[in-house]
Scaffold this active site. Structure first.
Site, PDB file in Angstrom:
ATOM      1  N   GLN A  48      -9.496  -2.396  -6.420  1.00  0.00           N
ATOM      2  CA  GLN A  48     -10.272  -2.160  -5.298  1.00  0.00           C
ATOM      3  C   GLN A  48     -11.349  -0.784  -5.266  1.00  0.00           C
ATOM      4  O   GLN A  48     -12.477  -1.114  -5.321  1.00  0.00           O
ATOM      5  CB  GLN A  48      -9.479  -1.553  -4.165  1.00  0.00           C
ATOM      6  CG  GLN A  48      -8.487  -2.624  -3.740  1.00  0.00           C
ATOM      7  CD  GLN A  48      -7.939  -2.281  -2.182  1.00  0.00           C
ATOM      8  OE1 GLN A  48      -8.438  -2.442  -1.241  1.00  0.00           O
ATOM      9  NE2 GLN A  48      -6.522  -1.794  -2.171  1.00  0.00           N
ATOM     10  N   LEU A  49     -10.809   0.002  -6.052  1.00  0.00           N
ATOM     11  CA  LEU A  49     -11.740   1.157  -6.192  1.00  0.00           C
ATOM     12  C   LEU A  49     -12.731   1.296  -7.148  1.00  0.00           C
ATOM     13  O   LEU A  49     -13.798   1.496  -6.854  1.00  0.00           O
ATOM     14  CB  LEU A  49     -11.086   2.563  -6.110  1.00  0.00           C
ATOM     15  CG  LEU A  49     -11.849   3.933  -6.574  1.00  0.00           C
ATOM     16  CD1 LEU A  49     -12.518   4.371  -5.324  1.00  0.00           C
ATOM     17  CD2 LEU A  49     -10.706   5.132  -6.876  1.00  0.00           C
TER      18      LEU A  49
ATOM     19  N   ILE B 260      -5.395   1.149 -21.036  1.00  0.00           N
ATOM     20  CA  ILE B 260      -5.158   2.588 -21.046  1.00  0.00           C
ATOM     21  C   ILE B 260      -3.852   2.810 -21.557  1.00  0.00           C
ATOM     22  O   ILE B 260      -3.691   3.999 -21.720  1.00  0.00           O
ATOM     23  CB  ILE B 260      -5.545   3.379 -19.832  1.00  0.00           C
ATOM     24  CG1 ILE B 260      -4.684   2.942 -18.683  1.00  0.00           C
ATOM     25  CG2 ILE B 260      -6.956   3.105 -19.367  1.00  0.00           C
ATOM     26  CD1 ILE B 260      -4.768   3.630 -17.517  1.00  0.00           C
TER      27      ILE B 260
ATOM     28  N   ALA C 126      -4.168   1.577 -12.118  1.00  0.00           N
ATOM     29  CA  ALA C 126      -2.893   2.005 -11.913  1.00  0.00           C
ATOM     30  C   ALA C 126      -1.741   0.762 -11.494  1.00  0.00           C
ATOM     31  O   ALA C 126      -2.269  -0.322 -11.677  1.00  0.00           O
ATOM     32  CB  ALA C 126      -2.915   2.871 -10.441  1.00  0.00           C
ATOM     33  N   TYR C 127      -0.611   1.056 -11.632  1.00  0.00           N
ATOM     34  CA  TYR C 127       0.145  -0.079 -11.073  1.00  0.00           C
ATOM     35  C   TYR C 127       0.685   0.329  -9.855  1.00  0.00           C
ATOM     36  O   TYR C 127       1.251   1.320  -9.361  1.00  0.00           O
ATOM     37  CB  TYR C 127       1.572   0.244 -11.720  1.00  0.00           C
ATOM     38  CG  TYR C 127       2.664  -0.813 -11.667  1.00  0.00           C
ATOM     39  CD1 TYR C 127       2.855  -1.973 -12.720  1.00  0.00           C
ATOM     40  CD2 TYR C 127       3.340  -0.794 -10.654  1.00  0.00           C
ATOM     41  CE1 TYR C 127       3.665  -2.850 -12.565  1.00  0.00           C
ATOM     42  CE2 TYR C 127       4.598  -1.873 -10.503  1.00  0.00           C
ATOM     43  CZ  TYR C 127       4.556  -2.707 -11.387  1.00  0.00           C
ATOM     44  OH  TYR C 127       5.583  -3.868 -11.098  1.00  0.00           O
ATOM     45  N   THR C 128       0.008  -0.628  -8.827  1.00  0.00           N
ATOM     46  CA  THR C 128       0.101  -0.124  -7.439  1.00  0.00           C
ATOM     47  C   THR C 128       0.965  -1.160  -6.372  1.00  0.00           C
ATOM     48  O   THR C 128       0.828  -0.861  -5.391  1.00  0.00           O
ATOM     49  CB  THR C 128      -1.383  -0.395  -6.912  1.00  0.00           C
ATOM     50  OG1 THR C 128      -1.972  -1.694  -6.996  1.00  0.00           O
ATOM     51  CG2 THR C 128      -2.399   0.676  -7.508  1.00  0.00           C
TER      52      THR C 128
ATOM     53  N   TYR D 132       7.359   4.352  -7.509  1.00  0.00           N
ATOM     54  CA  TYR D 132       5.670   4.273  -7.545  1.00  0.00           C
ATOM     55  C   TYR D 132       5.332   6.120  -7.338  1.00  0.00           C
ATOM     56  O   TYR D 132       4.590   6.453  -8.135  1.00  0.00           O
ATOM     57  CB  TYR D 132       5.161   3.536  -6.605  1.00  0.00           C
ATOM     58  CG  TYR D 132       3.702   3.681  -6.172  1.00  0.00           C
ATOM     59  CD1 TYR D 132       2.458   3.291  -7.249  1.00  0.00           C
ATOM     60  CD2 TYR D 132       3.238   4.230  -5.155  1.00  0.00           C
ATOM     61  CE1 TYR D 132       1.236   3.405  -7.059  1.00  0.00           C
ATOM     62  CE2 TYR D 132       1.761   4.390  -4.663  1.00  0.00           C
ATOM     63  CZ  TYR D 132       0.786   3.927  -5.884  1.00  0.00           C
ATOM     64  OH  TYR D 132      -0.457   4.228  -5.646  1.00  0.00           O
TER      65      TYR D 132
HETATM   66  N1  LIG Z   1      -4.055   0.498  -2.730  1.00  0.00           N
HETATM   67  C1  LIG Z   1      -3.622   1.567  -1.968  1.00  0.00           C
HETATM   68  O1  LIG Z   1      -3.170   1.281  -0.816  1.00  0.00           O
HETATM   69  C2  LIG Z   1      -3.536   2.976  -2.590  1.00  0.00           C
HETATM   70  C3  LIG Z   1      -3.107   4.088  -1.789  1.00  0.00           C
HETATM   71  C4  LIG Z   1      -3.052   5.378  -2.372  1.00  0.00           C
HETATM   72  C5  LIG Z   1      -3.356   5.551  -3.513  1.00  0.00           C
HETATM   73  N2  LIG Z   1      -3.886   4.544  -4.193  1.00  0.00           N
HETATM   74  C6  LIG Z   1      -4.389   4.660  -5.655  1.00  0.00           C
HETATM   75  O2  LIG Z   1      -5.801   4.596  -5.925  1.00  0.00           O
HETATM   76  C7  LIG Z   1      -6.052   4.198  -7.144  1.00  0.00           C
HETATM   77  C8  LIG Z   1      -6.727   2.990  -7.033  1.00  0.00           C
HETATM   78  O3  LIG Z   1      -6.081   1.862  -6.260  1.00  0.00           O
HETATM   79  P1  LIG Z   1      -6.591   0.383  -6.263  1.00  0.00           P
HETATM   80  O4  LIG Z   1      -6.039  -0.111  -4.871  1.00  0.00           O
HETATM   81  O5  LIG Z   1      -7.834   0.154  -6.418  1.00  0.00           O
HETATM   82  O6  LIG Z   1      -5.870  -0.409  -7.221  1.00  0.00           O
HETATM   83  P2  LIG Z   1      -5.700  -1.630  -7.961  1.00  0.00           P
HETATM   84  O7  LIG Z   1      -6.713  -2.529  -6.814  1.00  0.00           O
HETATM   85  O8  LIG Z   1      -4.314  -2.170  -8.052  1.00  0.00           O
HETATM   86  O9  LIG Z   1      -6.612  -1.818  -9.125  1.00  0.00           O
HETATM   87  C9  LIG Z   1      -6.099  -1.124 -10.259  1.00  0.00           C
HETATM   88  C10 LIG Z   1      -6.865  -1.745 -11.520  1.00  0.00           C
HETATM   89  O10 LIG Z   1      -6.171  -1.406 -12.751  1.00  0.00           O
HETATM   90  C11 LIG Z   1      -5.694  -2.406 -13.739  1.00  0.00           C
HETATM   91  N3  LIG Z   1      -4.984  -1.941 -14.705  1.00  0.00           N
HETATM   92  C12 LIG Z   1      -3.513  -2.045 -14.798  1.00  0.00           C
HETATM   93  N4  LIG Z   1      -3.059  -1.913 -15.641  1.00  0.00           N
HETATM   94  C13 LIG Z   1      -4.088  -1.297 -16.742  1.00  0.00           C
HETATM   95  C14 LIG Z   1      -4.191  -0.976 -18.057  1.00  0.00           C
HETATM   96  N5  LIG Z   1      -3.160  -0.730 -18.809  1.00  0.00           N
HETATM   97  N6  LIG Z   1      -5.480  -0.737 -18.392  1.00  0.00           N
HETATM   98  C15 LIG Z   1      -6.464  -0.673 -17.653  1.00  0.00           C
HETATM   99  N7  LIG Z   1      -6.402  -1.270 -16.330  1.00  0.00           N
HETATM  100  C16 LIG Z   1      -5.148  -1.654 -15.966  1.00  0.00           C
HETATM  101  C17 LIG Z   1      -5.386  -3.654 -12.698  1.00  0.00           C
HETATM  102  O11 LIG Z   1      -5.576  -4.838 -13.311  1.00  0.00           O
HETATM  103  P3  LIG Z   1      -4.508  -5.977 -12.809  1.00  0.00           P
HETATM  104  O12 LIG Z   1      -4.724  -6.258 -11.408  1.00  0.00           O
HETATM  105  O13 LIG Z   1      -4.500  -6.925 -13.728  1.00  0.00           O
HETATM  106  O14 LIG Z   1      -2.967  -5.234 -12.924  1.00  0.00           O
HETATM  107  C18 LIG Z   1      -6.457  -3.320 -11.597  1.00  0.00           C
HETATM  108  O15 LIG Z   1      -7.793  -4.050 -11.974  1.00  0.00           O
HETATM  109  C19 LIG Z   1      -4.849   4.345  -7.833  1.00  0.00           C
HETATM  110  O16 LIG Z   1      -4.694   5.031  -8.795  1.00  0.00           O
HETATM  111  C20 LIG Z   1      -3.813   4.047  -6.907  1.00  0.00           C
HETATM  112  O17 LIG Z   1      -2.545   4.513  -7.234  1.00  0.00           O
HETATM  113  C21 LIG Z   1      -3.909   3.323  -3.902  1.00  0.00           C
END
Ligand SMILES: NC(=O)c1ccc[n+]([C@@H]2O[C@H](COP(=O)([O-])OP(=O)(O)OC[C@H]3O[C@@H](n4cnc5c(N)ncnc54)[C@H](OP(=O)(O)O)[C@@H]3O)[C@@H](O)[C@H]2O)c1
Length: 288
Positions: A12-13, A39, A62-64, A127
């Site tokens: 997403q981000l 990573i 991240a693992y979200t 998490y």
């Molecule tokens: N989503 C929320 O509501 C939320 C709330 C608070 C904070 N955050 C934090 O905000 C940040 C961004 O969140 P987001 O929602 O954008 O996350 P996201 O949509 O789950 O995206 C994470 C990306 O990282 C990739 N990824 C996973 N393992 C990886 C690895 N080993 N090497 C490289 N890439 C890898 C994922 O690929 P796959 O999809 O193939 O696994 C995905 O494309 C994260 O740090 C999260 O913890 C999120």
């Protein structure tokens, strides 16, 4: 010209940073996701960064999946903690600034006032625990860091609450949504804008490293958020308030996770839009 490596850039981000990147012709973006740069592999990071003049790493990987993390602790720890250690290590070795994203889940959710950066982290689930471990590696290993904790992220990309509500709201007459979990939604587009503004305004050197909080302004329950989504999307679906005890999830959710944004607003002169004012922008991008 600045060079920024974005990891996890298909999430997403990361996708929102990609969308905004054309506004920054002075920045050379290197967008990677797991296929281009895993990573979890310190060797892969070393090889990838070997001959590139990288100034910043923005770690969006991240693992979200909060519920899955309870069953898959090792994988969650690898990505949210060990892999972040890898990034912090390469950043210190090469003098790169690391911008790392964390979460409101590092807190217990027992507060009654917005969480500040000084409040004690007390994560209750895997998490949150693994994300906090990742933060600690960054703080310990790489002094040139910005950690941004955010909450309730949504965007036109991937899976999120707003997209689920839009899909369900089209077909269902009524939906029960929890009213006793309080927080603030964050439009990933606004968070991406905030990160790029901090970098762009800092020329080569960020003025104050450290941990920051960012979400949109305001406070709401998931019920409030869902009600506004259906109303703005003009769906006829009635949103009914239910309690958390009637909506069981594998991982425990914090009851209160509002973040205090005073520090980021003050230090980086960031203006933050109210959560209510951003839903329409996101829905328009999804539906157009
Ligand atoms: N989503 C929320 O509501 C939320 C709330 C608070 C904070 N955050 C934090 O905000 C940040 C961004 O969140 P987001 O929602 O954008 O996350 P996201 O949509 O789950 O995206 C994470 C990306 O990282 C990739 N990824 C996973 N393992 C990886 C690895 N080993 N090497 C490289 N890439 C890898 C994922 O690929 P796959 O999809 O193939 O696994 C995905 O494309 C994260 O740090 C999260 O913890 C999120």
């Amino acid at each position: 010209m600045l060079t920024i490596l974005v990891t996890g850039s298909k999430g997403q981000l990361g996708s929102e940073i990609q969308e905004l990147s054309s506004n920054y012709p002075n920045i050379n973006f290197l967008f990677t996701d797991i296929e281009e740069l895993d990573i979890c592999s310190a060797d892969a990071i070393k090889t990838y960064t070997l001959d590139k003049p990288i100034d910043y790493i923005i770690n969006c990987a991240a693992y979200t999946n909060v519920d899955q993390a309870e069953k898959n602790e090792e994988k969650a720890r690898q990505i949210n903690s060990e892999a972040v250690k890898n990034l912090a290590s390469i950043a210190i070795e090469k003098g790169i600034t690391l911008i790392h994203i964390s979460t409101d889940y590092v807190f217990s959710g027992k507060n009654y006032t917005p969480y500040t950066e000084q409040d004690k982290a007390e994560p209750s689930g895997i998490y949150g625990k693994t994300k906090f471990e990742g933060e600690e590696f960054v703080r310990k290993i790489c002094p040139k860091h910005i950690i941004i904790r955010t909450s309730w992220l949504y965007s036109p990309f991937g899976k999120n609450f707003l997209k689920t509500m839009l899909t369900l709201g089209k077909d269902k007459k009524e939906l029960g949504v929890v009213v006793d979990q309080i927080g603030t939604p964050t439009y990933a587009y606004d968070l991406a804008t905030c990160i790029l503004t901090i970098i762009n305004n800092s020329i080569k050197e960020i003025s104050e490293y450290g941990t920051y909080h960012y979400s949109n302004e305001g406070v709401c329950s998931w019920f409030d958020f869902a009600t506004d989504i259906q109303s703005i999307a003009k769906n006829k679906c009635n949103i009914k308030s239910i309690e958390s005890k009637d909506f069981q999830t594998f991982a425990k959710r914090p009851y209160y996770s509002v973040l205090n944004k005073s520090k980021i607003k003050h230090i980086f002169a960031i203006e933050i839009p109210h959560w209510k004012s951003r839903i329409e922008h996101c829905i328009r991008r999804i539906t157009e």
